[in-house]
Motif scaffolding. Sequence first.
Motif, mmCIF file in Angstrom:
data_model
loop_
_atom_site.group_PDB
_atom_site.id
_atom_site.type_symbol
_atom_site.label_atom_id
_atom_site.label_comp_id
_atom_site.label_asym_id
_atom_site.label_seq_id
_atom_site.Cartn_x
_atom_site.Cartn_y
_atom_site.Cartn_z
ATOM 1 N N THR A 43 9.463 -42.695 71.530
ATOM 2 C CA THR A 43 9.187 -41.697 70.891
ATOM 3 C C THR A 43 7.316 -42.422 70.837
ATOM 4 O O THR A 43 7.451 -42.074 70.104
ATOM 5 C CB THR A 43 9.823 -41.640 69.816
ATOM 6 N N GLY A 44 7.093 -43.572 71.163
ATOM 7 C CA GLY A 44 5.454 -44.217 70.934
ATOM 8 C C GLY A 44 6.047 -45.441 70.916
ATOM 9 O O GLY A 44 6.900 -45.966 70.612
ATOM 10 N N SER A 47 2.860 -49.478 66.563
ATOM 11 C CA SER A 47 1.797 -49.928 66.548
ATOM 12 C C SER A 47 0.528 -48.885 66.203
ATOM 13 O O SER A 47 -0.149 -48.383 65.847
ATOM 14 C CB SER A 47 0.727 -51.159 67.528
ATOM 15 N N ARG A 48 0.978 -48.065 67.404
ATOM 16 C CA ARG A 48 0.100 -46.406 67.293
ATOM 17 C C ARG A 48 0.003 -45.862 66.227
ATOM 18 O O ARG A 48 -0.911 -44.701 65.317
ATOM 19 C CB ARG A 48 -0.187 -45.997 68.636
ATOM 20 N N ARG A 49 1.467 -45.846 65.661
ATOM 21 C CA ARG A 49 1.521 -44.553 64.652
ATOM 22 C C ARG A 49 1.458 -45.329 63.473
ATOM 23 O O ARG A 49 1.431 -45.214 62.510
ATOM 24 C CB ARG A 49 3.519 -44.583 65.034
ATOM 25 N N MET A 50 1.871 -47.254 63.243
ATOM 26 C CA MET A 50 1.276 -47.806 61.876
ATOM 27 C C MET A 50 -0.340 -47.318 62.278
ATOM 28 O O MET A 50 -0.928 -47.172 60.388
ATOM 29 C CB MET A 50 1.217 -48.907 62.243
ATOM 30 N N LEU A 51 -1.123 -47.439 63.389
ATOM 31 C CA LEU A 51 -2.697 -47.425 62.709
ATOM 32 C C LEU A 51 -3.251 -46.081 62.512
ATOM 33 O O LEU A 51 -4.204 -45.806 61.437
ATOM 34 C CB LEU A 51 -2.437 -47.930 64.356
#
Length: 493
Positions: A43-44, A47-51
Motif C-alpha cells: 500500500t505504498g 517513508s513517503r507517507r510520513m514525509l
Amino acid sequence: MASVTASTTPPISRAGDGIAPVATSTAPAGDAAIAGGGPPPHTGSISRRMLLIAAGWILILLAVGGFALDRAISNLIRGQFDDQLELSLTALIVSSEIDPLGDVRLNRGLGDQRFLEPNSGFYWQISAEGREDFTSGSLVTDNSRSLWDSTLDIRDDVIAEEPIYYDIVKEPDERVRIVQRSVRLPGSEKQWQFVVGGSRAELDAQISEVRSILGWSFAVLGIGLFLMAMLQTWYGLGPLRRIRRAIARIRTTGTNRVTDPLPLEVQPMVEELNALLAHSDRQAEEARTHAGNLAHALKTPLTVLTNAASAHSADLDQTVLREAATMRRQVDHHLARARAVGRRAIGLSRTNVLASAEAVERAVSRLYPHARFDIAGSAAAEVAIEKQDLEELLGNLIENAAKYGGGSVFVTVDADPEAELCTIWIEDDGEGIPAAKRGDLFTRGARLDTEKPGTGLGLAIVRDVAGIYGGSVELGESEDLGGLLVKLILPRA
C-alpha cells in the motif's frame, strides 16, 4: 467382549458410504493469490507517507503562521505611520485659532519641513462647511507648499472628535493615508475638519520589505524543517531496515532467529517474527517426522511384497491384499495428522461444537437408522479447532458408539463457558471395555472386535489430531448407559 473398534475414517468423509460430506473447506481468494508465487500487494511507502504528512503540516503551519505574522507586522508598521500622522494632526490643531474674520489661521507653522515642499507626500488641510479649504498652500510665506494649488478629497461626513483613518487617491495615482478629526475651535460655531495625510509609498515599501524578509525566512525554515523531517524519517525507520537485513541473513545464512538489539517499539514485532520462525521450524520438523514415519511404516510391507513376488509365492494374492491394507492404514493415519497440522498452521479457528455434533449425527444416522442419538449441552460452546477436524473426531467417536453399542448414543457438550477446556462426552449402551484393555485401543491397527469392518485407526487418529490442537481423549465407563464413555477434551475458543 469388546464393544469398540476404531473405524478407518469418519462416515462423513467416506464417498463409498454414499454420505455427502457435511463440510468442505475452500481456500480463500487471497491464499490463491499468495500461492501463485507473486509478490504480496503493498500500500505504498511508510517513508513517503510520513514525509507527505510532515510536508503537509509544515506547509499549513508556515502558511498560517506567516499570514498571522504578516498581519501583525503590517498592522504594527501601519500603526506607527498612523501615530506619526496623528502627532502632526495634534500639532496642527494646537496651532490653529480663529481670526477676527471667523477664519482659521495658524499661529505657528508645523515643524516638519515636508509640509513645505510641493508634492512631498505629506499634507495638511483645514476645511469647514461654507468655507474654502485652508491648505498648506494658502499660507502667506516665501516657501513653496506641499499641496500647492490642489486639495485633498476627504470625507465631509465626519462629526466624531476622535481621529479616523482611511486611504484616498491623490492625482496623479498617489495613494495617501488620511487621518481626519472634527474639531470646534474656540470663537467659532463651525465644525472644522482637520486633515493630515501621508503618501503610502513609504508605508507600502516598508511592508513589502518586511514581507520579502518573511517570505525568504519562511522558505528557508520550511526547507530546513522538511530536511529535518527526512532525517527523522530515515533515522526513525532505521530499525525496520535492520529487521529487513536480519531477515535477509536468515534466508542466506540459515539462522532461525532475529537477535539484533532493537527499540522497544519494534520488539513485539520481532518477538512475533521469532515465534513465527519457531512455529515454521516445528512445522518443518513435524513434516520431516511424518515423512520418515510413513517411509518407515511402508518399508516393511513393501519388502514383504517384493520378497513374495520374487519367490513366486503361492499366496501372493493374499499377501498383496494384507500388506496393501497395512499400507493403507499407515497412509490414512499420517494423512489425517498432516491435514490437522496444516490446518492448525492457518490460525486460531472457532467451531461450534453442538452444530458439528448434530451434523455428524445426521450423517451417521444414515448408516445406522435404528440407533437412537441424544445430543445435549451448551449451544454456544466453541473450540479452537478447524470445523473439518472437529467433525472428523466426532465422526470417528459417534460412529464407533453407534456401531458397537446397543443402539443408544448420548453426546453431551460441556456447558461451563468459563473453563479453558471444553469437554465432550460420547456414551453408548454396549458391553464396554475392560480398563486393562482401554489403552490398547490407541495403538494403530488395534481392534478388539474383528467381526465388524474397520481398520483400527479411528481412536489413534482421534488421539493424534486432538493432541495436535492441544487436546486429549480419555476412555471410561458410562454410568448412565453402562457402555463405553469417551471423553474428548479440546481447547475452548
